[in-house]
Enzyme design. Structure first.
Site, short mmCIF file in Angstrom:
data_model
loop_
_atom_site.label_atom_id
_atom_site.label_comp_id
_atom_site.label_asym_id
_atom_site.label_seq_id
_atom_site.Cartn_x
_atom_site.Cartn_y
_atom_site.Cartn_z
N LYS A 63 0.85 -1.19 0.00
CA LYS A 63 0.00 0.00 0.00
C LYS A 63 0.89 1.24 0.00
CE LYS A 63 -3.87 1.88 2.77
NZ LYS A 63 -4.67 1.67 3.98
N SER A 138 -9.49 1.53 2.99
CA SER A 138 -8.65 2.28 2.09
C SER A 138 -7.58 1.46 1.37
CB SER A 138 -7.97 3.41 2.85
OG SER A 138 -7.14 2.90 3.86
N SER A 162 -9.40 -0.83 7.17
CA SER A 162 -8.91 -0.66 5.81
C SER A 162 -8.23 -1.87 5.19
CB SER A 162 -7.96 0.53 5.74
OG SER A 162 -8.71 1.71 5.73
N1 GLN Z 1 -13.14 3.77 6.63
C1 GLN Z 1 -12.14 4.06 7.60
C2 GLN Z 1 -11.80 5.53 7.57
O1 GLN Z 1 -12.14 6.13 6.59
C3 GLN Z 1 -10.95 3.21 7.32
C4 GLN Z 1 -9.66 3.79 7.76
C5 GLN Z 1 -8.47 2.88 7.74
O2 GLN Z 1 -8.53 1.79 8.27
N2 GLN Z 1 -7.36 3.41 7.22
O3 GLN Z 1 -11.26 6.10 8.45
#
Ligand code: GLN
Length: 481
Positions: A63, A138, A162
């Site tokens: 990532k 994400s 995420s």
């Molecule tokens: N949907 C969560 C957010 O927007 C996921 C975040 C993550 O785990 N990086 O904060």
């Protein structure tokens, strides 16, 4: 599968690169792809090399908020668009030492903020199962790359789901380890008390080996630690063949589906899944998790507060985007941030500074911290009765691009199952459980801290009933060779 992956890079890197590029033209999982840059790395000395031989020679995606020397580190943001990493994150270094090869950087919601990967400023990624739908986020690029067979595994980061949510949208496994067991050195901070690096794969042997290699105390991250082994965990590691690390059948906690606001497809898959575990000899017991309704508001209060502090470092001075002209230092900072950050990131910085404002802290941030403790206690009480808890990973399947059928606000509320694990610091695994109407559904298992072996064992058990497949039309990139 693994024999194929072991040879592909070494024997035919050009054919591999060509095949991946051709497939990824449609999905857009990689922001940067260069399979030969790190091919010549000599594997390092690792005590456990033999145990983790399964990783030797495997290409993997990372990532783009996790540092890989010589690759970009954009976080999906304009503000870091041209930033290259001068070093490896500890997790990446350890995988290289085990013989695996980082081949590229995968797309993400800007700084990890989002649930679709549509919040990336630098590329669009689409679901390999159906291109009208989002890939989740994400870590969407990592999940898509694995589901399309471009890499056997990929690293992601999980602050509120995420790793697990995109894994569930793409029909692959996603593991969020216990907070602190994986070094955050080289992971760009979003919300430091919640962030953890996790792994995505279609193969549980690979997933387990990746977790074992990347976990453990690291002198570069003072908050990192070795997983704490315990008698029951040793028994867990022996696998489920033994069914029952406490001398009895494992007991799964489940929630009342009526209270969970699930789509019909997810509710049905949840039911099928718990029946499946029953048929494997698991006991199933209802737990209440009464704090679940507070998870999303508490998570978004704490995550945005921490994000507003962490993102203060992008000021156009030390690194990242800098405007061509500014009248004075103040304007330099203002213009860099205005031009560099996307709308969702700005929204969260504003929210975070709001909840931290003097006079408001008691009302929002401190209250959220107290409820966070109550959420952790709620889990502890449940784990006194059951060995693991089974929930859906997300209340519904992948949604369409553009937010028409799921607004950004609904997306945030829907993080309640995944973000609960980050607030409590406990490990959680999303595993594929079905593909109703052509889109995958993932289920989530939660365990007490350091219970990763238990999660992996249960997923192995479930894989005897249901095995994940690559997205239709995608195979390992062997076809073109
Ligand atoms: N949907 C969560 C957010 O927007 C996921 C975040 C993550 O785990 N990086 O904060």
């Amino acid at each position: 599968m693994l024999t194929f992956w072991k040879n592909v890079l070494e024997n035919s890197p050009d054919a591999y690169e060509k095949a991946v590029r051709a497939r990824d033209a449609r999905i857009g999982s990689f922001l940067e792809f260069n399979p030969t840059r790190h091919l010549g790395n000599a594997p390092g000395e690792v005590a456990s090399a033999e145990k983790h031989a399964v990783l030797a020679g495997l290409p993997f995606g990372v990532k783009d908020n996790i540092a890989v020397d010589g690759f970009r580190l954009s976080c999906g943001s304009r503000i870091l668009e041209n930033f290259n990493s001068p070093y490896h994150a500890t997790a990446v270094q350890r995988l290289i030492d085990a013989g695996a090869v980082p081949v590229g950087k995968t797309n993400l919601d800007e700084f990890g903020m989002g649930s679709s990967t549509d919040n990336s400023a630098l590329g669009s990624t689409t679901n390999p199962w159906n291109e009208d739908y989002v890939v989740g986020g994400s870590s969407g690029g990592s999940a898509a790359a694995v589901a399309a067979g471009l890499v056997p595994f990929a690293l992601g980061s999980d602050t509120g789901g995420s790793v697990r949510q995109p894994a569930s949208f793409c029909g692959v496994y996603g593991l969020k380890p216990t907070y602190g067991t994986v070094s955050r050195f080289g992971l760009v901070a979003y919300a430091s008390s919640l962030d953890v690096i996790g792994a995505i794969s279609t193969d549980l042997d690979v997933l387990q080996a990746v977790y074992e290699v990347i976990s453990g105390a690291d002198p570069f991250d003072q908050t990192s630690m070795d997983p704490v082994p315990s008698a029951s965990h040793d028994a867990d590691a022996a696998g489920v063949a033994s069914l029952g690390y406490r001398g009895k059948s494992p007991c799964l906690g489940v929630l009342k589906p009526e209270q969970l606001e699930l789509s019909a497809e997810v509710a049905e898959t949840y039911q099928t899944c718990l029946e499946g575990f029953r048929s494997l000899g698991y006991e199933v017991k209802e737990v209440s998790l009464s704090m679940l309704e507070y998870v999303a508001p508490v998570y978004y209060t704490i995550a945005t507060a921490e994000a507003s502090a962490n993102l203060a470092r992008y000021n156009g001075v030390r690194y990242g985007l800098r405007p061509d002209y500014a009248e004075n230092p103040e304007e330099l900072v203002r213009l860099s941030r205005d031009q560099g950050f996307g709308a969702e990131v700005k929204l969260r910085i504003l929210l975070g500074t709001y909840v931290l404002r003097s006079g408001f802290q008691d009302q929002y941030y401190l209250r959220a911290q107290k409820i966070r403790t109550a959420i952790r206690t709620d889990f502890e009480a449940s784990f006194g009765e059951v060995d693991m808890i089974l929930t859906p990973t997300f209340p519904r399947q992948a949604f369409r691009h553009g937010g028409e059928d799921m607004s950004p606000f609904e997306q945030k509320q829907a993080d309640k199952f995944t973000a609960s694990a980050n607030l409590a610091g406990i490990p959680a695994l999303s595993f594929p459980a079905g593909v109703p109407k052509g889109l995958p559904v993932g289920m989530q298992l939660l365990a007490p801290a350091f219970g990763e072996p238990r999660l992996l064992a249960a997923a192995r058990d479930y894989a005897t009933l249901y095995k994940p497949e690559l997205a239709p039309g995608y195979e390992r990139p062997a076809g073109e060779q």
